[in-house]
Enzyme design. Sequence first.
Site, short mmCIF file in Angstrom:
data_model
loop_
_atom_site.label_atom_id
_atom_site.label_comp_id
_atom_site.label_asym_id
_atom_site.label_seq_id
_atom_site.Cartn_x
_atom_site.Cartn_y
_atom_site.Cartn_z
N HIS A 236 114.28 36.60 61.45
CA HIS A 236 115.18 36.38 62.59
C HIS A 236 115.89 37.69 62.93
O HIS A 236 116.34 38.39 62.03
CB HIS A 236 116.20 35.31 62.20
CG HIS A 236 117.09 34.88 63.32
ND1 HIS A 236 118.17 35.62 63.75
CD2 HIS A 236 117.05 33.79 64.11
CE1 HIS A 236 118.76 34.99 64.75
NE2 HIS A 236 118.10 33.88 65.00
N CYS A 274 114.19 35.33 68.85
CA CYS A 274 115.49 34.74 69.23
C CYS A 274 115.94 35.47 70.49
O CYS A 274 116.40 36.61 70.44
CB CYS A 274 116.51 34.88 68.11
SG CYS A 274 118.10 34.19 68.62
N HIS A 301 113.69 30.79 69.14
CA HIS A 301 115.04 30.31 69.43
C HIS A 301 115.32 30.67 70.87
O HIS A 301 115.33 31.87 71.19
CB HIS A 301 116.07 31.05 68.57
CG HIS A 301 116.10 30.65 67.14
ND1 HIS A 301 116.96 31.21 66.23
CD2 HIS A 301 115.39 29.71 66.46
CE1 HIS A 301 116.79 30.65 65.04
NE2 HIS A 301 115.84 29.74 65.15
N ASP A 354 118.68 27.04 71.09
CA ASP A 354 119.61 27.63 70.13
C ASP A 354 121.01 27.56 70.72
O ASP A 354 121.19 27.72 71.93
CB ASP A 354 119.21 29.09 69.90
CG ASP A 354 119.83 29.67 68.65
OD1 ASP A 354 120.37 28.91 67.84
OD2 ASP A 354 119.76 30.90 68.49
N HIS A 355 121.95 27.32 69.89
CA HIS A 355 123.36 27.20 70.28
C HIS A 355 123.48 26.35 71.55
O HIS A 355 122.50 26.06 72.22
CB HIS A 355 124.01 28.57 70.52
CG HIS A 355 124.00 29.42 69.29
ND1 HIS A 355 124.48 30.69 69.25
CD2 HIS A 355 123.57 29.15 68.02
CE1 HIS A 355 124.34 31.19 68.04
NE2 HIS A 355 123.77 30.26 67.27
N TYR A 371 126.53 24.36 67.46
CA TYR A 371 125.50 23.32 67.29
C TYR A 371 125.96 21.91 67.66
O TYR A 371 125.68 20.95 66.93
CB TYR A 371 124.96 23.36 65.86
CG TYR A 371 124.10 24.58 65.63
CD1 TYR A 371 122.73 24.55 65.91
CD2 TYR A 371 124.66 25.78 65.21
CE1 TYR A 371 121.95 25.68 65.74
CE2 TYR A 371 123.88 26.92 65.04
CZ TYR A 371 122.53 26.85 65.31
OH TYR A 371 121.75 27.97 65.15
C1 DNO Z 1 122.30 31.17 64.45
C2 DNO Z 1 121.02 31.19 63.76
C3 DNO Z 1 120.98 32.17 62.62
C4 DNO Z 1 119.71 32.00 61.84
C5 DNO Z 1 119.55 32.90 60.66
C6 DNO Z 1 118.12 32.87 60.22
O1 DNO Z 1 122.64 30.24 65.08
O2 DNO Z 1 120.01 31.42 64.63
O3 DNO Z 1 122.07 31.94 61.78
O4 DNO Z 1 119.65 30.70 61.33
O5 DNO Z 1 119.96 34.17 60.91
O6 DNO Z 1 118.01 33.36 58.95
#
Ligand code: DNO
Length: 398
Positions: A236, A274, A301, A354-355, A371
């Site tokens: 990531h 991401c 993500h 994501d988020h 989340y």
């Molecule tokens: C945040 C996530 C990160 C992710 C880690 C993966 O929301 O995308 O915390 O889980 O960095 O190791």
Amino acid sequence: MEQTWRWFGPDDAVQLPHIRQTGATGIVTALHHIPYGVVWSVEEIEKRKAEIAADSSLGLRWSVVESLPIHENIKIGEGDLSPLFDNYRQSLRNLAQCGVTTVCYNFMPVVDWTRTELAYPLPGGGTALRFNMHEYAAFDCFMLQRPGAEDEQSPEVLARAKEWYGRSSEADRNKLLANIMAGLPGAYDRYDIPGLRAILARYEGINASSLRENLACFLREVIPTAEEVGIRMCIHPDDPPRSLMGLPRIVSNADDLAFILGAVDSPANGITLCSGSLGAGPSNDVPAIAKRFADRIWFAHLRNVAKDPDGSFMEADHLGGDTDMVAVVSALLEEQKRRKDSGDPRWRIPMRPDHGHELLDDVGKPTHPGYPAIGRLKGLAELRGVMTAVSSLKGLPL
Ligand code: DNO
């Protein structure tokens, strides 16, 4: 793409039936209760799998591990690392034995994703995550009092940081520390100021190139095992993609990704695209990165950020912000087609919204920062719309 959803386990306020209602079918989770460096046993993995599959009418399965964390000693390159590498490899073998074969991880020193504000007000009453440059600078320069921190800030940001610090109460400062620590997902390794100073001291002398070497060493140790057992590892990116607290960050841009993928040239050595983390870097062209590294993207993500000129940024709507999400989704769907045509049985890329903003009835609920259910549901619905439209217009498999 396989629509997935991050679930923090049985204590998550967003429960499996809620996830089913969003339309997601894949679960992204981790054994957050197991300390970093300890083996994930088959028994513990099976237990989590059984929790996910308990109600078969939901049709959910554990698609992606996020994350199998890397012990800080490996990042620092300190002490006898062989038991830690052994344990990591054993966890990979156990996961593969249980059929969980996509594993996300990161190599951010000390902290994980970092924001200064977890509830920035949005019009109408929702909230968003935000990174305020002057608050981060106030933390680094005046709370942590890290030598050299002031030299890293522009005079303008430093002046605002001083002003913030001057008028902050103890409660404001405690909140800022808690917000900065909020990105660490497990039950372990939250730092207070003395704890942070101590861990930063352990990183003294580690620069970007030594951290890169420590990552390359980790990859050489674990990727052959991942390849042997059919695991796709996906690193990531750093969030935000820049140095924090004087620590190097080495998963921040296209050059970094090229180095990582070249360090061990194996399909098991892949990346998590991401779009939000990379998108917070002013010089990162996320659709171009998605195209360039497409054949090693094992997980996506999808989210968006809106950047300010001073380095601050906030989490935007999934289709808003600075990154062209249609272009990112197109690149991923094109790649899926290539994989499908080449006969890869795992051609579908797991993606998750994501988020998300905290919206409507979620405001005030005890969800994990970033989340909540409704904001992510909105993101997933919008992304699903883009995926469906692009797939239909370009004739690409969904
Ligand atoms: C945040 C996530 C990160 C992710 C880690 C993966 O929301 O995308 O915390 O889980 O960095 O190791």
